[in-house]
Motif scaffolding. Sequence first.
Motif, PDB file in Angstrom:
ATOM      1  N   ALA A  23      -9.879  13.214  19.708  1.00  0.00           N
ATOM      2  CA  ALA A  23     -11.003  13.704  20.504  1.00  0.00           C
ATOM      3  C   ALA A  23     -11.555  15.006  19.965  1.00  0.00           C
ATOM      4  O   ALA A  23     -12.629  15.431  20.349  1.00  0.00           O
ATOM      5  CB  ALA A  23     -10.562  13.899  21.949  1.00  0.00           C
ATOM      6  N   VAL A  24     -10.800  15.630  19.055  1.00  0.00           N
ATOM      7  CA  VAL A  24     -11.197  16.952  18.564  1.00  0.00           C
ATOM      8  C   VAL A  24     -11.746  16.897  17.159  1.00  0.00           C
ATOM      9  O   VAL A  24     -12.703  17.564  16.813  1.00  0.00           O
ATOM     10  CB  VAL A  24      -9.987  17.913  18.604  1.00  0.00           C
ATOM     11  CG1 VAL A  24     -10.385  19.286  18.109  1.00  0.00           C
ATOM     12  CG2 VAL A  24      -9.437  17.998  20.025  1.00  0.00           C
ATOM     13  N   PHE A  25     -11.130  16.076  16.313  1.00  0.00           N
ATOM     14  CA  PHE A  25     -11.481  16.069  14.903  1.00  0.00           C
ATOM     15  C   PHE A  25     -12.069  14.734  14.481  1.00  0.00           C
ATOM     16  O   PHE A  25     -11.687  13.687  14.975  1.00  0.00           O
ATOM     17  CB  PHE A  25     -10.241  16.348  14.037  1.00  0.00           C
ATOM     18  CG  PHE A  25      -9.516  17.585  14.447  1.00  0.00           C
ATOM     19  CD1 PHE A  25     -10.119  18.822  14.297  1.00  0.00           C
ATOM     20  CD2 PHE A  25      -8.251  17.526  14.985  1.00  0.00           C
ATOM     21  CE1 PHE A  25      -9.462  19.959  14.678  1.00  0.00           C
ATOM     22  CE2 PHE A  25      -7.591  18.665  15.371  1.00  0.00           C
ATOM     23  CZ  PHE A  25      -8.201  19.888  15.211  1.00  0.00           C
ATOM     24  N   THR A  26     -12.977  14.789  13.528  1.00  0.00           N
ATOM     25  CA  THR A  26     -13.574  13.573  12.975  1.00  0.00           C
ATOM     26  C   THR A  26     -13.456  13.625  11.464  1.00  0.00           C
ATOM     27  O   THR A  26     -13.908  14.576  10.841  1.00  0.00           O
ATOM     28  CB  THR A  26     -15.061  13.462  13.360  1.00  0.00           C
ATOM     29  OG1 THR A  26     -15.151  13.493  14.787  1.00  0.00           O
ATOM     30  CG2 THR A  26     -15.654  12.179  12.827  1.00  0.00           C
ATOM     31  N   ALA A  27     -12.863  12.621  10.863  1.00  0.00           N
ATOM     32  CA  ALA A  27     -12.658  12.620   9.415  1.00  0.00           C
ATOM     33  C   ALA A  27     -13.972  12.416   8.685  1.00  0.00           C
ATOM     34  O   ALA A  27     -14.909  11.823   9.192  1.00  0.00           O
ATOM     35  CB  ALA A  27     -11.677  11.505   9.036  1.00  0.00           C
ATOM     36  N   ASP A  28     -14.018  12.925   7.433  1.00  0.00           N
ATOM     37  CA  ASP A  28     -15.182  12.718   6.588  1.00  0.00           C
ATOM     38  C   ASP A  28     -15.349  11.233   6.294  1.00  0.00           C
ATOM     39  O   ASP A  28     -14.390  10.462   6.292  1.00  0.00           O
ATOM     40  CB  ASP A  28     -15.021  13.470   5.258  1.00  0.00           C
ATOM     41  CG  ASP A  28     -15.074  14.975   5.473  1.00  0.00           C
ATOM     42  OD1 ASP A  28     -14.761  15.672   4.508  1.00  0.00           O
ATOM     43  OD2 ASP A  28     -15.423  15.416   6.578  1.00  0.00           O
ATOM     44  N   ASN A  29     -16.554  10.815   6.002  1.00  0.00           N
ATOM     45  CA  ASN A  29     -16.815   9.405   5.711  1.00  0.00           C
ATOM     46  C   ASN A  29     -16.089   8.955   4.463  1.00  0.00           C
ATOM     47  O   ASN A  29     -16.058   9.641   3.452  1.00  0.00           O
ATOM     48  CB  ASN A  29     -18.322   9.190   5.529  1.00  0.00           C
ATOM     49  CG  ASN A  29     -19.072   9.398   6.818  1.00  0.00           C
ATOM     50  OD1 ASN A  29     -18.520   9.225   7.895  1.00  0.00           O
ATOM     51  ND2 ASN A  29     -20.340   9.775   6.705  1.00  0.00           N
ATOM     52  N   ASN A  30     -15.461   7.779   4.555  1.00  0.00           N
ATOM     53  CA  ASN A  30     -14.834   7.126   3.400  1.00  0.00           C
ATOM     54  C   ASN A  30     -13.733   7.965   2.761  1.00  0.00           C
ATOM     55  O   ASN A  30     -13.462   7.835   1.577  1.00  0.00           O
ATOM     56  CB  ASN A  30     -15.896   6.801   2.331  1.00  0.00           C
ATOM     57  CG  ASN A  30     -16.976   5.892   2.877  1.00  0.00           C
ATOM     58  OD1 ASN A  30     -16.702   4.962   3.632  1.00  0.00           O
ATOM     59  ND2 ASN A  30     -18.232   6.182   2.526  1.00  0.00           N
ATOM     60  N   GLU A  31     -13.080   8.803   3.556  1.00  0.00           N
ATOM     61  CA  GLU A  31     -12.030   9.624   2.981  1.00  0.00           C
ATOM     62  C   GLU A  31     -10.650   9.225   3.506  1.00  0.00           C
ATOM     63  O   GLU A  31      -9.706   9.991   3.440  1.00  0.00           O
ATOM     64  CB  GLU A  31     -12.305  11.099   3.242  1.00  0.00           C
ATOM     65  CG  GLU A  31     -13.529  11.566   2.502  1.00  0.00           C
ATOM     66  CD  GLU A  31     -13.792  13.032   2.674  1.00  0.00           C
ATOM     67  OE1 GLU A  31     -14.724  13.525   2.025  1.00  0.00           O
ATOM     68  OE2 GLU A  31     -13.082  13.682   3.419  1.00  0.00           O
ATOM     69  N   ASP A  32     -10.546   8.007   4.001  1.00  0.00           N
ATOM     70  CA  ASP A  32      -9.257   7.548   4.501  1.00  0.00           C
ATOM     71  C   ASP A  32      -8.766   6.334   3.712  1.00  0.00           C
ATOM     72  O   ASP A  32      -7.959   5.576   4.174  1.00  0.00           O
ATOM     73  CB  ASP A  32      -9.368   7.200   5.984  1.00  0.00           C
ATOM     74  CG  ASP A  32     -10.411   6.137   6.249  1.00  0.00           C
ATOM     75  OD1 ASP A  32     -10.461   5.655   7.386  1.00  0.00           O
ATOM     76  OD2 ASP A  32     -11.169   5.793   5.325  1.00  0.00           O
ATOM     77  N   ASP A  33      -9.284   6.198   2.496  1.00  0.00           N
ATOM     78  CA  ASP A  33      -8.950   5.015   1.707  1.00  0.00           C
ATOM     79  C   ASP A  33      -7.981   5.325   0.573  1.00  0.00           C
ATOM     80  O   ASP A  33      -7.851   4.574  -0.369  1.00  0.00           O
ATOM     81  CB  ASP A  33     -10.225   4.388   1.127  1.00  0.00           C
ATOM     82  CG  ASP A  33     -11.031   5.381   0.300  1.00  0.00           C
ATOM     83  OD1 ASP A  33     -10.653   6.567   0.275  1.00  0.00           O
ATOM     84  OD2 ASP A  33     -12.025   4.947  -0.322  1.00  0.00           O
ATOM     85  N   ASP A  34      -7.300   6.442   0.683  1.00  0.00           N
ATOM     86  CA  ASP A  34      -6.422   6.812  -0.427  1.00  0.00           C
ATOM     87  C   ASP A  34      -4.964   6.488  -0.139  1.00  0.00           C
ATOM     88  O   ASP A  34      -4.090   6.865  -0.893  1.00  0.00           O
ATOM     89  CB  ASP A  34      -6.561   8.306  -0.739  1.00  0.00           C
ATOM     90  CG  ASP A  34      -6.243   9.176   0.467  1.00  0.00           C
ATOM     91  OD1 ASP A  34      -6.061  10.375   0.274  1.00  0.00           O
ATOM     92  OD2 ASP A  34      -6.175   8.639   1.581  1.00  0.00           O
ATOM     93  N   GLY A  35      -4.718   5.814   0.984  1.00  0.00           N
ATOM     94  CA  GLY A  35      -3.340   5.469   1.295  1.00  0.00           C
ATOM     95  C   GLY A  35      -2.597   6.641   1.884  1.00  0.00           C
ATOM     96  O   GLY A  35      -3.046   7.758   1.880  1.00  0.00           O
ATOM     97  N   SER A  36      -1.407   6.374   2.420  1.00  0.00           N
ATOM     98  CA  SER A  36      -0.637   7.412   3.093  1.00  0.00           C
ATOM     99  C   SER A  36       0.485   7.971   2.245  1.00  0.00           C
ATOM    100  O   SER A  36       1.070   8.981   2.570  1.00  0.00           O
ATOM    101  CB  SER A  36      -0.052   6.847   4.401  1.00  0.00           C
ATOM    102  OG  SER A  36       0.764   5.723   4.125  1.00  0.00           O
ATOM    103  N   SER A  37       0.840   7.293   1.139  1.00  0.00           N
ATOM    104  CA  SER A  37       1.956   7.754   0.321  1.00  0.00           C
ATOM    105  C   SER A  37       1.510   8.885  -0.583  1.00  0.00           C
ATOM    106  O   SER A  37       0.376   8.929  -1.048  1.00  0.00           O
ATOM    107  CB  SER A  37       2.504   6.597  -0.515  1.00  0.00           C
ATOM    108  OG  SER A  37       1.508   6.107  -1.390  1.00  0.00           O
ATOM    109  N   CYS A  38       2.433   9.806  -0.809  1.00  0.00           N
ATOM    110  CA  CYS A  38       2.143  10.941  -1.677  1.00  0.00           C
ATOM    111  C   CYS A  38       2.605  10.620  -3.090  1.00  0.00           C
ATOM    112  O   CYS A  38       3.766  10.245  -3.299  1.00  0.00           O
ATOM    113  CB  CYS A  38       2.855  12.189  -1.153  1.00  0.00           C
ATOM    114  SG  CYS A  38       2.543  13.668  -2.135  1.00  0.00           S
ATOM    115  N   PRO A  39       1.743  10.721  -4.097  1.00  0.00           N
ATOM    116  CA  PRO A  39       2.135  10.374  -5.469  1.00  0.00           C
ATOM    117  C   PRO A  39       3.111  11.385  -6.055  1.00  0.00           C
ATOM    118  O   PRO A  39       3.258  12.498  -5.560  1.00  0.00           O
ATOM    119  CB  PRO A  39       0.802  10.408  -6.226  1.00  0.00           C
ATOM    120  CG  PRO A  39      -0.040  11.390  -5.474  1.00  0.00           C
ATOM    121  CD  PRO A  39       0.337  11.201  -4.025  1.00  0.00           C
TER     122      PRO A  39
END
Length: 477
Positions: free
Chosen positions: A8-24
Amino acid sequence: MIENLTLAVFTADNNEDDDGSSCPNFRVFSLEQLRVATEGFSAGNIVSEHNERVPNIVYKGRLNDGRWIAVKRFQRLSWPDSSEFIEEAQAVGRCRSEHMANLIGCCSEGHERLLVAEYMPNGTLAKHLFHWEKRPMKWEMRLRVALHTATALEYCNDRGLDLYHDLNTYRIMFDKVGNPKLSCFGLMKCSREGKSYSTNLAFAPPEYLRLGTVIPESVIFSFGTLLLDLMSGRHIPPNHALDLFRGKNYLVLMDSALDGQFSDEDRTELIHLASRCLMPEIDERPSIKFLMSALSRLEKRAELWPNVKGEDIPTPSYTEPATKQPLRLTPLGEACWRVDLSGIHELLEKLGYGEDDVVVTNEFSFQMWTGRMQENMDYKKHGDAAFRAKDFETAVEFYTEFMSGAPVISPTVLTRRCLCYLMSDMFREALSDAMQAQVASPECSTALYLQAACLLKLGMEAEAKEALRHGSSLEAF
């Protein structure tokens, strides 16, 4: 597990959630790879706050595989020893915590020194805590930020990285779903002639001022300043905060936007934790494990605390004389009680600056060799001229410019800008200035009287009466 308040507080930038959750895994990048990722280190990709005190710039970038990254580019004089830079970066890169924006690489070519970290698309804590546009951060989320930060610091301690440099609200960021993450960049000391440095000496640990460097216990002090920021919604200098702790002046310490969101006991406990962190002697400060345990209890209690609109707002506490005296108000106090803004303006103009003016002038005289200081004094003069002419919008602009570059805080400028905000129906901004004026000058009855006027405008009559009584008691002693 607390309810997810972040969506409810934050909104992610467009198309910036496609990098997966694992850290390289950590890797060494070439300068050309990072140049391409940041579009030639484009100014449009700068995501950090930077100035003369914070000179190293952070860019947003995107790798060929679509992963978003944050690239920190150091100044040419930073990290003269390339091997030392890479060795320290590799040590930090071995850390992998869900509570951190982890380091995934570095680059060292010629004079260039760059760090590459996971990109956090939802901005810094400073942005959401101090510059909110829609609604302020809730108490439960502030506790969550504190607990996650403490957990990240404890993780680093367990891996032998017990120094975190310049912990502040810009070092904490939010990921794509609003989880708080501690930046890995604070684990790199950014050496200048072999010494670490702080971006703001007013908030530096006492031992840093003595030794010129930080020690593990310094991190606890900085964590205390972070707790101050979270509870107050403002950046209160630690030396002023300790006086407020002793005086139990919760009206100044607590963010008015949090009214009704916590119990008196929880408020007192958090204030006590912050005060212990800010102790001048390092052996009086708590351990990070103790802080984690205490914050975990506070967070769990916050989940159960009722937050129903229309409930009575907890009454702020003040230090009162042993025997209450009849309330006797000065003309300024009377004008504030009546919310007679024209009368307040006339009286503030007559009061002038007094001792406040002497302090500010002396500070500027010491630094007058720079043209910037002269320019800053001109902002103050223009602000005063606009204030006299009752051009309150212009006065706010000039006073704000003045305070952004002033070496010391001017309580009189704050009280004048407070009235300007009142005249513009910006009541919460006015209350914030009146509170900051009291922080800068704890014995300033004018600040308390103005707080009363602001509180009355906000419909908080009981709190306004207490502010008036406290201001009157200050004048009686």
